[in-house]
Design an enzyme around this catalytic site. Structure first.
Site, PDB file in Angstrom:
ATOM      1  N   CYS A  21       0.809  -1.218   0.000  1.00  0.00           N
ATOM      2  CA  CYS A  21       0.000   0.000   0.000  1.00  0.00           C
ATOM      3  C   CYS A  21       0.842   1.266   0.000  1.00  0.00           C
ATOM      4  O   CYS A  21       0.613   2.177  -0.776  1.00  0.00           O
ATOM      5  CB  CYS A  21      -0.911  -0.028   1.221  1.00  0.00           C
ATOM      6  N   GLU A  22       1.856   1.285   0.924  1.00  0.00           N
ATOM      7  CA  GLU A  22       2.693   2.496   1.002  1.00  0.00           C
ATOM      8  C   GLU A  22       3.409   2.747  -0.320  1.00  0.00           C
ATOM      9  O   GLU A  22       3.521   3.866  -0.799  1.00  0.00           O
ATOM     10  CB  GLU A  22       3.757   2.356   2.115  1.00  0.00           C
ATOM     11  N   HIS A  23       3.898   1.635  -0.873  1.00  0.00           N
ATOM     12  CA  HIS A  23       4.589   1.769  -2.153  1.00  0.00           C
ATOM     13  C   HIS A  23       3.684   2.352  -3.223  1.00  0.00           C
ATOM     14  O   HIS A  23       4.078   3.199  -3.993  1.00  0.00           O
ATOM     15  CB  HIS A  23       5.091   0.391  -2.626  1.00  0.00           C
ATOM     16  N   ALA A  27       3.304   5.973  -2.650  1.00  0.00           N
ATOM     17  CA  ALA A  27       4.536   6.670  -3.037  1.00  0.00           C
ATOM     18  C   ALA A  27       4.648   6.739  -4.557  1.00  0.00           C
ATOM     19  O   ALA A  27       4.951   7.785  -5.130  1.00  0.00           O
ATOM     20  CB  ALA A  27       5.741   5.928  -2.461  1.00  0.00           C
TER      21      ALA A  27
END
Ligand SMILES: *[C@@H]1O[C@H](CO)[C@@H](O)[C@H](O)[C@H]1NC(C)=O
Ligand SMILES: *[C@@H]1O[C@H](CO)[C@@H](O)[C@H](O)[C@H]1NC(C)=O
Ligand SMILES: *[C@@H]1O[C@H](CO)[C@@H](O)[C@H](O)[C@H]1NC(C)=O
Ligand SMILES: *[C@@H]1O[C@H](CO)[C@@H](O)[C@H](O)[C@H]1NC(C)=O
Ligand SMILES: *[C@@H]1O[C@H](CO)[C@@H](O)[C@H](O)[C@H]1NC(C)=O
Ligand SMILES: *[C@@H]1O[C@H](CO)[C@@H](O)[C@H](O)[C@H]1NC(C)=O
Length: 538
Positions: free
Chosen positions: A455-457, A460
């Site tokens: 998710c964070e990737h 980003a």
């Protein structure tokens, strides 16, 4: 009455007229005749200027004998005026006679002025009488000349008589100046005498059916549009001058004289050919040829008293009319230009990559402005969990750095290789992407189930793509199919710019940087930044 007589007498005495002129060649015998004789009384001759009497007795070079004045022979200084005194009934009368003596010169055998009248012949025969020969007793003709040249031609053509020259079937070329040379013996002295007269032939006109010599019937005359044109028609109308003779043009059966004079002009002339052939010629001048002239019939009519003949010619365009010409060439020019531009565009489409790379190779442009970035490209790829030898790993860690970093001087940040121990992955990921000018994503089927691409990737990646507007280079290492399992942002990019596909055949020469694959990759890579600045930034 006696007084009147006296007045008349004195009037007659003073009457003096220049009646005749004699032209003679030097060193020849010459006889000059006083215009009037005086019965029972002798005619006396004087030098007009000196008023000196010319002796009547024989022996002198110049002497008079009755009505005649003798030069035996002539001399140049004899040129001048001579007066003969004679009588008119009971009155004295005097005449002045002018004598001109010409020296012999090359090619000149008779005086420039001929005082003997023309002799004429017909087409069957001609007779030329030797002039003045009767004045000389027992003279004999030595030779005849035509235009100062000894007579030429077949023997049977000429017949020499005592005083005549006969010409059988004379032709036009027989006309000219005929000189007879004869000798005269006086007191045992032999003198040469020459006398010249013109010979012309009178031809009885005889018409023949007109024959048009040119143009030929139904001829097509090639002309240029807008330029002036002359069309000539010449016809033979007979032998000798014809009383009824016409050669003329008609345009669509309209007579030349009724045509529009601003465009058409007719010039007619008649002339005699070599042997009295009588020709008529008409030249129709068209000031400026127009389209309508190419549809017209141009008819030449020739007529004489026997009949009339006609023939028709037409005009045809040699090259297209000027106006059309111009527009045709312009159109062709524009078409050629368009084709060239299209070809150039197609060529550019085909070789865009090569052209850009070539330019970069030749001009070696560097970006000098510091954009705050450290890496030329950030490379992400699906990490292999199984630790098995894998081509994608080999590609990312060996081939990619070898080509882009070692051969082409780019600085890469490879996910996994350039991570510092203990770094927060998601943070580092975002920061590194922001410090990179490009994002290289290795597309494989594994990417779809790639857990680390969490998710964070994604966030980003999304922010990098949308907010920072970083350009993405997608390398499709294995065929993925319809990309359905991929995340939204990647699908969006694929749809926009497509992917650079790795082919099996690249594997053999995977480092060959001039292969299509590497050319495309290099094409999408940014311009290199100056190494010094790069170092400084690091
Ligand atoms: C000329 O002379 C002859 C005689 O010698 C004479 O009979 C004759 O009438 C003369 N003629 C003139 C016109 O004087
Ligand atoms: C001969 O007479 C004519 C006319 O009278 C004159 O013009 C010409 O000069 C004269 N010739 C000579 C040589 O005196
Ligand atoms: C004599 O012939 C010439 C041409 O040689 C011509 O010009 C001239 O008119 C003729 N003269 C006469 C009287 O016929
Ligand atoms: C001319 O010829 C005839 C006959 O031959 C002769 O009797 C006469 O004397 C000649 N005249 C001259 C001037 O020689
Ligand atoms: C007469 O003419 C002939 C040839 O034309 C020439 O040989 C001869 O010398 C001339 N005679 C005289 C007296 O001029
Ligand atoms: C020209 O002549 C042809 C053949 O005689 C004829 O058919 C045509 O109508 C003529 N054209 C004109 C413009 O008179």
């Amino acid at each position: 009455m006696g007084l009147l007589h006296l007045i008349l007498l004195s009037t007659f005495l003073s009457a003096s007229m220049t009646s005749e002129s004699f032209h003679a060649m030097e060193d020849e015998a010459l006889v000059v005749k006083c215009p009037q004789d005086c019965q029972n009384r002798t005619v006396r001759w004087y030098h007009t200027q000196s008023n000196q009497l010319i002796p009547a007795e024989e022996g002198g070079r110049i002497h008079s004998s009755g009505r005649f004045l003798w030069f035996l022979p002539t001399s140049k200084e004899d040129s001048g005026n001579y007066t003969c005194v004679t009588c008119y009934y009971n009155y004295k009368k005097q005449y002045t006679v002018s004598v001109m003596v010409y020296p012999h010169k090359q090619g000149i055998c008779f005086p420039s002025q001929i005082r003997y009248p023309n002799d004429t012949g017909t087409l069957t025969s001609g007779r030329i009488v030797c002039p003045t020969i009767d004045n000389y007793e027992n003279a004999t003709i030595v030779k005849w000349y035509k235009d100062c040249k000894a007579l030429q031609g077949p023997r049977e053509k000429y017949l020499m008589g005592e005083k005549y020259l006969f010409i059988k079937h004379p032709q036009k070329t027989d006309e000219g100046y005929y000189t007879c040379h004869f000798t005269y013996t006086h007191n045992a002295n032999v003198y040469n005498v020459s006398a010249t007269r013109p010979f012309i032939i009178k031809v009885c006109p005889s018409p023949i059916p007109p024959r048009i010599q040119y143009p030929t019937d139904n001829a097509v005359i090639k002309v240029e549009c807008g330029s002036p044109v002359d069309i000539s028609c010449r016809a033979l109308l007979g032998i000798g001058k014809q009383n009824i003779a016409v050669v003329t043009w008609e345009v669509n059966e309209i007579k030349a004289e009724d045509l529009d004079t601003s465009r058409f002009r007719e010039d007619r002339q008649f002339f005699m050919g070599r042997d009295w052939e009588y020709y008529g010629e008409s030249i129709l001048n068209i000031e400026e040829v127009k389209e309508e002239d190419f549809l017209s019939n141009f008819t030449c009519v020739a007529l004489n008293e026997i009949e009339h003949v006609k023939l028709t010619v037409t005009l045809q365009l040699k090259v297209p009319c000027k106006g059309d010409n111009h527009s045709t060439y312009t159109t062709i020019g524009i078409l050629v230009l368009l084709v060239i531009i299209a070809l150039l565009l197609i060529l550019y489409q085909f070789f865009q990559t090569d052209i850009v790379l070539l330019c970069r190779g030749i001009f070696k442009p560097y970006k000098t402005q510091d954009d705050g970035k450290i890496y030329d490209a950030y490379v992400i790829y699906p990490k292999n969990r199984t630790n098995e030898a894998n081509f994608v790993e080999y590609f990312v860690h060996q081939i990619l750095p070898d080509v882009l970093e070692n051969k082409h001087g780019y600085k890469l940040c490879i996910f996994g290789r350039d991570m510092l121990p203990g770094e927060d992955e998601a943070n580092a990921f975002e920061m590194r992407i922001q410090k990179s000018r490009r994002l290289i994503i290795i597309l494989t089927p594994q990417l779809i189930q790639y857990e680390e691409f969490g998710c964070e990737h994604q966030i980003a990646l999304y922010s990098a793509l949308i907010q920072n507007n970083i350009k993405v280079i997608l390398l499709e290492m294995e065929t993925i199919g319809n990309y359905e399992g991929l995340q939204e942002s990647l699908r969006h990019i694929i749809k926009q710019q497509g992917t650079i596909k790795w082919k099996e055949k690249h594997q053999e020469c995977s480092h060959a940087s001039n292969s299509k694959f590497w050319k495309l990759v290099r094409y999408h890579m940014p311009l290199r930044h100056k190494p010094s600045q790069l170092n400084h930034a690091v």
